[in-house]
Write a protein that holds these residues in place. Structure first.
Motif, PDB file in Angstrom:
ATOM      1  N   THR A 127      66.515  33.893 -98.323  1.00 52.86           N
ATOM      2  CA  THR A 127      67.912  34.315 -99.590  1.00 52.86           C
ATOM      3  C   THR A 127      68.583  33.567 -99.937  1.00 52.86           C
ATOM      4  O   THR A 127      68.620  32.175-100.622  1.00 52.86           O
ATOM      5  CB  THR A 127      69.103  34.347 -97.881  1.00 52.86           C
ATOM      6  OG1 THR A 127      69.301  33.391 -97.003  1.00 52.86           O
ATOM      7  CG2 THR A 127      68.452  36.174 -96.820  1.00 52.86           C
ATOM      8  N   ASP A 128      68.738  34.263-100.953  1.00 50.78           N
ATOM      9  CA  ASP A 128      69.602  33.931-102.131  1.00 50.78           C
ATOM     10  C   ASP A 128      70.525  32.612-102.334  1.00 50.78           C
ATOM     11  O   ASP A 128      71.530  33.074-101.310  1.00 50.78           O
ATOM     12  CB  ASP A 128      69.307  34.702-103.357  1.00 50.78           C
ATOM     13  CG  ASP A 128      68.299  35.489-103.748  1.00 50.78           C
ATOM     14  OD1 ASP A 128      67.140  34.749-104.070  1.00 50.78           O
ATOM     15  OD2 ASP A 128      68.561  36.008-104.163  1.00 50.78           O
ATOM     16  N   ALA A 129      71.654  32.044-103.789  1.00 50.05           N
ATOM     17  CA  ALA A 129      72.476  31.793-103.342  1.00 50.05           C
ATOM     18  C   ALA A 129      73.433  32.906-103.165  1.00 50.05           C
ATOM     19  O   ALA A 129      73.714  34.071-103.680  1.00 50.05           O
ATOM     20  CB  ALA A 129      72.785  30.459-104.137  1.00 50.05           C
ATOM     21  N   GLY A 130      74.958  32.391-101.712  1.00 51.85           N
ATOM     22  CA  GLY A 130      75.299  33.224-102.044  1.00 51.85           C
ATOM     23  C   GLY A 130      75.295  34.828-100.907  1.00 51.85           C
ATOM     24  O   GLY A 130      76.206  35.529-100.503  1.00 51.85           O
ATOM     25  N   VAL A 131      74.002  34.686-100.703  1.00 53.73           N
ATOM     26  CA  VAL A 131      73.679  36.034 -99.767  1.00 53.73           C
ATOM     27  C   VAL A 131      73.887  35.667 -98.173  1.00 53.73           C
ATOM     28  O   VAL A 131      73.605  34.501 -97.708  1.00 53.73           O
ATOM     29  CB  VAL A 131      72.153  36.246-100.178  1.00 53.73           C
ATOM     30  CG1 VAL A 131      71.760  38.150 -99.394  1.00 53.73           C
ATOM     31  CG2 VAL A 131      71.458  36.482-101.504  1.00 53.73           C
ATOM     32  N   HIS A 132      74.541  36.661 -97.624  1.00 54.67           N
ATOM     33  CA  HIS A 132      75.103  36.272 -96.324  1.00 54.67           C
ATOM     34  C   HIS A 132      73.872  36.636 -95.608  1.00 54.67           C
ATOM     35  O   HIS A 132      72.804  37.752 -95.389  1.00 54.67           O
ATOM     36  CB  HIS A 132      76.094  37.110 -95.944  1.00 54.67           C
ATOM     37  CG  HIS A 132      77.411  36.531 -96.857  1.00 54.67           C
ATOM     38  ND1 HIS A 132      78.186  35.226 -97.220  1.00 54.67           N
ATOM     39  CD2 HIS A 132      77.619  37.617 -97.859  1.00 54.67           C
ATOM     40  CE1 HIS A 132      78.293  35.640 -98.316  1.00 54.67           C
ATOM     41  NE2 HIS A 132      78.643  36.651 -98.396  1.00 54.67           N
ATOM     42  N   ALA A 133      74.041  36.458 -93.899  1.00 49.38           N
ATOM     43  CA  ALA A 133      72.453  37.158 -92.741  1.00 49.38           C
ATOM     44  C   ALA A 133      72.983  37.242 -92.033  1.00 49.38           C
ATOM     45  O   ALA A 133      74.028  36.507 -91.205  1.00 49.38           O
ATOM     46  CB  ALA A 133      71.869  36.247 -93.018  1.00 49.38           C
ATOM     47  N   LEU A 134      73.370  38.630 -91.091  1.00 48.67           N
ATOM     48  CA  LEU A 134      73.293  39.009 -89.873  1.00 48.67           C
ATOM     49  C   LEU A 134      72.364  38.445 -88.782  1.00 48.67           C
ATOM     50  O   LEU A 134      73.140  38.109 -87.756  1.00 48.67           O
ATOM     51  CB  LEU A 134      74.211  40.436 -90.260  1.00 48.67           C
ATOM     52  CG  LEU A 134      75.105  40.532 -91.069  1.00 48.67           C
ATOM     53  CD1 LEU A 134      74.994  42.544 -91.080  1.00 48.67           C
ATOM     54  CD2 LEU A 134      76.197  40.026 -90.922  1.00 48.67           C
ATOM     55  N   ALA A 135      71.785  38.913 -89.405  1.00 49.50           N
ATOM     56  CA  ALA A 135      70.395  38.524 -88.266  1.00 49.50           C
ATOM     57  C   ALA A 135      69.374  38.072 -89.020  1.00 49.50           C
ATOM     58  O   ALA A 135      67.902  38.407 -88.518  1.00 49.50           O
ATOM     59  CB  ALA A 135      70.152  39.669 -86.885  1.00 49.50           C
ATOM     60  N   GLN A 136      68.898  36.709 -88.787  1.00 46.37           N
ATOM     61  CA  GLN A 136      67.947  36.096 -89.631  1.00 46.37           C
ATOM     62  C   GLN A 136      67.304  35.454 -88.697  1.00 46.37           C
ATOM     63  O   GLN A 136      67.564  35.296 -87.501  1.00 46.37           O
ATOM     64  CB  GLN A 136      68.494  35.378 -90.508  1.00 46.37           C
ATOM     65  CG  GLN A 136      66.979  33.837 -91.527  1.00 46.37           C
ATOM     66  CD  GLN A 136      66.436  34.789 -92.003  1.00 46.37           C
ATOM     67  OE1 GLN A 136      65.578  35.208 -91.911  1.00 46.37           O
ATOM     68  NE2 GLN A 136      66.786  34.608 -93.696  1.00 46.37           N
ATOM     69  N   ALA A 137      66.073  36.492 -89.044  1.00 50.24           N
ATOM     70  CA  ALA A 137      65.068  35.187 -88.005  1.00 50.24           C
ATOM     71  C   ALA A 137      64.194  33.795 -88.456  1.00 50.24           C
ATOM     72  O   ALA A 137      64.140  34.267 -89.106  1.00 50.24           O
ATOM     73  CB  ALA A 137      63.802  35.920 -87.217  1.00 50.24           C
ATOM     74  N   LEU A 138      63.993  33.310 -87.648  1.00 49.67           N
ATOM     75  CA  LEU A 138      62.910  32.336 -87.727  1.00 49.67           C
ATOM     76  C   LEU A 138      62.444  31.545 -86.073  1.00 49.67           C
ATOM     77  O   LEU A 138      62.362  32.167 -84.968  1.00 49.67           O
ATOM     78  CB  LEU A 138      63.773  31.129 -88.063  1.00 49.67           C
ATOM     79  CG  LEU A 138      64.844  30.665 -87.386  1.00 49.67           C
ATOM     80  CD1 LEU A 138      64.375  29.467 -85.949  1.00 49.67           C
ATOM     81  CD2 LEU A 138      65.580  29.506 -88.135  1.00 49.67           C
ATOM     82  N   HIS A 139      61.414  30.825 -86.776  1.00 48.75           N
ATOM     83  CA  HIS A 139      60.763  30.029 -85.725  1.00 48.75           C
ATOM     84  C   HIS A 139      60.668  28.807 -85.943  1.00 48.75           C
ATOM     85  O   HIS A 139      60.052  28.493 -86.473  1.00 48.75           O
ATOM     86  CB  HIS A 139      59.313  31.007 -85.306  1.00 48.75           C
ATOM     87  CG  HIS A 139      58.333  30.942 -86.354  1.00 48.75           C
ATOM     88  ND1 HIS A 139      57.699  31.312 -86.856  1.00 48.75           N
ATOM     89  CD2 HIS A 139      57.172  29.628 -86.025  1.00 48.75           C
ATOM     90  CE1 HIS A 139      56.188  30.996 -87.779  1.00 48.75           C
ATOM     91  NE2 HIS A 139      55.857  29.649 -86.952  1.00 48.75           N
ATOM     92  N   PHE A 140      60.152  27.946 -84.694  1.00 46.07           N
ATOM     93  CA  PHE A 140      59.498  26.522 -85.259  1.00 46.07           C
ATOM     94  C   PHE A 140      59.032  26.133 -83.284  1.00 46.07           C
ATOM     95  O   PHE A 140      59.207  26.369 -82.718  1.00 46.07           O
ATOM     96  CB  PHE A 140      61.188  25.878 -85.151  1.00 46.07           C
ATOM     97  CG  PHE A 140      62.046  25.309 -83.721  1.00 46.07           C
ATOM     98  CD1 PHE A 140      61.653  25.250 -83.195  1.00 46.07           C
ATOM     99  CD2 PHE A 140      62.377  26.523 -84.155  1.00 46.07           C
ATOM    100  CE1 PHE A 140      62.846  24.453 -81.512  1.00 46.07           C
ATOM    101  CE2 PHE A 140      64.023  26.634 -82.577  1.00 46.07           C
ATOM    102  CZ  PHE A 140      63.846  26.318 -81.785  1.00 46.07           C
ATOM    103  N   ASP A 141      57.720  25.133 -83.567  1.00 52.53           N
ATOM    104  CA  ASP A 141      57.295  24.519 -82.880  1.00 52.53           C
ATOM    105  C   ASP A 141      58.008  22.772 -82.351  1.00 52.53           C
ATOM    106  O   ASP A 141      58.804  22.349 -82.994  1.00 52.53           O
ATOM    107  CB  ASP A 141      56.453  24.382 -83.617  1.00 52.53           C
ATOM    108  CG  ASP A 141      54.979  25.436 -83.639  1.00 52.53           C
ATOM    109  OD1 ASP A 141      54.504  26.373 -82.687  1.00 52.53           O
ATOM    110  OD2 ASP A 141      54.382  25.296 -84.089  1.00 52.53           O
ATOM    111  N   THR A 142      57.598  22.891 -80.876  1.00 52.07           N
ATOM    112  CA  THR A 142      58.067  21.288 -80.757  1.00 52.07           C
ATOM    113  C   THR A 142      58.136  21.480 -79.601  1.00 52.07           C
ATOM    114  O   THR A 142      57.536  21.685 -78.536  1.00 52.07           O
ATOM    115  CB  THR A 142      59.877  21.677 -80.479  1.00 52.07           C
ATOM    116  OG1 THR A 142      60.712  20.899 -80.066  1.00 52.07           O
ATOM    117  CG2 THR A 142      60.217  22.899 -79.617  1.00 52.07           C
ATOM    118  N   SER A 143      58.007  20.236 -78.934  1.00 54.29           N
ATOM    119  CA  SER A 143      57.659  20.007 -77.787  1.00 54.29           C
ATOM    120  C   SER A 143      58.639  19.413 -77.059  1.00 54.29           C
ATOM    121  O   SER A 143      59.091  19.324 -75.597  1.00 54.29           O
ATOM    122  CB  SER A 143      57.021  18.684 -77.258  1.00 54.29           C
ATOM    123  OG  SER A 143      57.823  17.534 -78.488  1.00 54.29           O
ATOM    124  N   ALA A 144      59.736  19.581 -76.967  1.00 47.83           N
ATOM    125  CA  ALA A 144      60.890  19.363 -76.268  1.00 47.83           C
ATOM    126  C   ALA A 144      61.291  20.915 -75.902  1.00 47.83           C
ATOM    127  O   ALA A 144      60.895  21.686 -75.806  1.00 47.83           O
ATOM    128  CB  ALA A 144      62.684  19.616 -77.260  1.00 47.83           C
TER     129      ALA A 144
END
Length: 259
Positions: A50-67
């Motif tokens: 998203t650009d500067a100043g833009v909001h998110a109600l439900a932004q999705a992401l993923h990440f990998d971890t050993s934790a």
């Protein structure tokens, strides 16, 4: 282990999603908080920047971890380390085939315009202000010219890095609720500044500067210079990222709550 997560944030004080050396970004804040919970460096992949100043109600992401952490620990622990304008709403393990960006089947944006002569006060940075009276009937008529699969070159930023300007705009609706005009946009994906450029064109039509057919002419020009003004980021919300049901992500889309 691959973890998927859903975020909410107020973009007013951020330079945008993407990490930057000399500016505050949502990505940097989220990765720092997740790294503390995981006790190891975490790098996230987001559904859409998203650009500067833009909001998110439900932004999705993923990440990998050993934790190894429980779902409650990911959410509660991360929120402890996040600034007040970012919140982690949900996090859970997902299939390794899940990709926050490439697995998405659709994206929903919501743009809110406060349409009155006087500027906003407590809603500043949360709505776009337009002092000219907007007629939503021609705006909606113009929107119909843009629905479908098209080359949206005229509606993307000059610096857009997408390999193809072809997108499928599945829905573009304009509604008035009192002093507020709402624009709902739904597509398989969006180009850089595409929603803001669509909003800018529709606002010019609603203000009587252009006729509804101008939207079709701009689209067919395939030239950003034909598209008019880029609307402000204030009032733009990433509302939802859609995924196949097989990934079992919750649907946390909801109304912005501004009428």
């Amino acid at each position: 282990m691959r973890i998927a997560a859903i975020l909410e944030y107020d973009g007013s004080a951020f330079s945008g999603w993407q990490r930057q050396e000399q500016a505050r970004s949502v990505q940097a804040a989220v990765e720092a908080a997740l790294s503390k919970v995981a006790d190891e460096p975490i790098h996230v992949t987001v559904a859409g920047r998203t650009d500067a100043g833009v909001h998110a109600l439900a932004q999705a992401l993923h990440f990998d971890t050993s934790a190894v952490r429980g779902e409650y620990s990911w959410v509660r622990g991360t929120n402890t380390h996040l600034p007040p304008d970012v919140a982690l709403l949900w996090a859970a393990p997902v299939d390794e085939g899940f990709h926050a960006r490439y697995s998405a089947t659709g994206r929903h944006y919501h743009y809110i315009i406060l349409n009155r002569p006087v500027r906003p006060t407590y809603l500043a940075r949360r709505v776009t202000h337009e002092y000219r009276l907007l007629d939503v009937a021609p705006m909606q008529a113009a929107a119909k010219h843009l629905i479908g699969e098209h080359d949206f070159t005229s509606f993307r930023a000059v610096e857009c890095q997408a390999k193809s300007p072809i997108r499928v705009l599945r829905g573009l609706e304009v509604q008035r609720h009192g002093e507020f005009v709402h624009i709902h946009a739904h597509a398989n994906a969006f180009l850089h500044h595409m929603v803001r450029n669509l909003a800018g064109a529709l606002m010019a039509i609603g203000a009587g500067e252009r006729e509804p057919d101008w939207a079709r002419q701009v689209l067919e020009a395939r030239d950003r210079r034909a598209g008019g003004v880029t609307a402000a980021p204030d009032g733009l919300y990433l509302r939802e990222i859609a995924y196949p049901d097989s990934f079992k992500l919750p649907r946390l889309s909801r109304d912005v709550g501004l009428w």
